[in-house]
Design an enzyme around this catalytic site. Structure first.
Site, short mmCIF file in Angstrom:
data_model
loop_
_atom_site.label_atom_id
_atom_site.label_comp_id
_atom_site.label_asym_id
_atom_site.label_seq_id
_atom_site.Cartn_x
_atom_site.Cartn_y
_atom_site.Cartn_z
N LYS A 171 4.46 -0.47 2.34
CA LYS A 171 5.37 -1.28 1.52
C LYS A 171 5.68 -0.55 0.21
O LYS A 171 6.82 -0.51 -0.25
CB LYS A 171 4.75 -2.66 1.26
CG LYS A 171 4.76 -3.53 2.51
CD LYS A 171 3.86 -4.74 2.43
CE LYS A 171 3.78 -5.41 3.80
NZ LYS A 171 2.81 -6.50 3.89
N ASP A 188 7.75 -13.19 1.25
CA ASP A 188 7.22 -13.24 2.62
C ASP A 188 7.74 -14.48 3.36
O ASP A 188 7.61 -14.59 4.58
CB ASP A 188 5.69 -13.30 2.58
CG ASP A 188 5.05 -12.05 3.15
OD1 ASP A 188 5.77 -11.30 3.84
OD2 ASP A 188 3.85 -11.83 2.90
N GLN A 237 -1.21 -10.00 0.52
CA GLN A 237 -1.46 -9.38 1.82
C GLN A 237 -2.50 -10.20 2.59
O GLN A 237 -3.59 -10.45 2.10
CB GLN A 237 -1.94 -7.93 1.63
CG GLN A 237 -2.13 -7.17 2.92
CD GLN A 237 -0.82 -6.99 3.71
OE1 GLN A 237 0.21 -6.62 3.15
NE2 GLN A 237 -0.87 -7.27 5.00
#
Ligand code: NDP
Length: 281
Positions: A52, A119, A96
């Protein structure tokens, strides 16, 4: 032989367009920023976070990775999220997953303000998807739709079968396929006669997490097979689909690696840029 839905090529094209959007924002004096929170030492998570960061660098997006020790408390994690919520340089916040067991994932995700939830896991964004309102769409399902459209897979009126019902892949991809007028079947570990269902699929999405789970006899000739799985076998990354056998039956197939994973990162970048564009307005 199936047409390869090549995530590497599609993501590279996507990134070109995204670079331009970042430049347009920069010309207006608007920076784009992504903060990634990594708690603990999970090796797979370390790889994802690094990828990322690399994608941000490629696009000229400011990225911060905040590494917290395994024993971080819920309170400390939420305090950090609060701080990032208020930070004007940060347009997207990503926690994460998975988090260490002692932490409450759902509660942490709810702390991220929906505008910065790149997300798309916040209950507000998930709720918007399920009620047909515009919100942030989760990166993997959004990436799968991008892939199917780029490959020009016919969707309207077709039968889509999704194996997996998780909140981050199975359920949202089922909703997005429904939005494209597919007839959708969702299968899971309690489904009876799974091959009977999958053999009817014009579009088959495998999000199970088991290497070689989808075999050629489970696939309708000509179907579009999307492999979401990421499994490590003898140090190699493989998907949920027995690629070599299925590519001989399917009409379209996505590889692992170089398939959905690439699209997921591309969509994370897009969601972050969209958040910055909203801020700019
Ligand atoms: P989950 O473990 O949350 O969900 C797996 C699903 O598979 C569950 O719904 C489960 O059913 C179902 N399942 C398990 N065994 C069977 C079976 N024998 N028959 C039918 N269904 C079964 O996983 P995720 O959705 O989070 O992820 C799925 C895979 O995708 C993983 O390999 C993950 O690493 C990968 N992934 C890849 C991403 C990418 O960017 N490429 C992003 C996110 C995930 P039940 O609900 O009944 O238990």
């Amino acid at each position: 032989m199936a047409v390869l839905m090549d995530g590497r090529i599609m993501a590279a094209q996507l990134m070109e367009g995204l670079k331009e959007r970042v430049n347009v924002l920069k010309e207006k004096g608007v920076g784009v920023g992504l903060a990634v929170i990594l708690v603990g030492e999970d090796p797979a998570s370390q790889v994802y976070v690094r990828n990322k960061g690399k994608a941000c660098e490629e696009l000229g997006i400011h990225s911060e990775t905040i590494r917290l020790p395994e024993e971080t408390s819920q309170q400390a994690l939420e305090a950090l999220i609060d701080q990032l919520n208020q930070d004007d340089r940060i347009d997207g916040i990503l926690v994460q997953l998975p988090l260490p067991r002692h932490l409450n994932e759902a509660q942490a995700l709810r702390k991220i303000i929906p505008e910065k939830d790149v997300d798309g896991f916040h209950i507000e964004n998930a709720g918007k998807l399920f009620t047909g309102q515009q919100g942030v769409v989760a990166c993997t399902p959004k990436g799968i739709m991008h892939m199917l459209k780029e490959a020009k897979v016919p969707l309207s009126g077709r039968h889509a079968v999704v194996i997996g019902r998780s909140n981050i892949v199975g359920k949202p991809i089922a909703m997005l396929l429904l939005d494209e007028n597919c007839t959708v079947t969702i299968c899971h570990s309690r489904t009876q006669d799974l091959p009977g269902h999958t053999r009817q699929a014009d579009i088959l999405v495998a999000a199970v997490g088991r290497a070689g789970f989808v075999t050629a006899d489970m696939v309708k000739p000509g179907a579009a097979v999307v492999d979401v799985g990421i499994n490590r076998v003898n140090g190699k990354v493989v998907g949920d689909v027995d690629f070599e056998a299925v590519e001989k039956v399917a009409g379209y197939i996505s590889p692992v690696p170089g398939g959905v994973g690439k699209m997921t990162i591309g969509m994370l970048m897009e969601n972050t840029i969209e958040a910055a564009e909203r801020k700019a307005k």
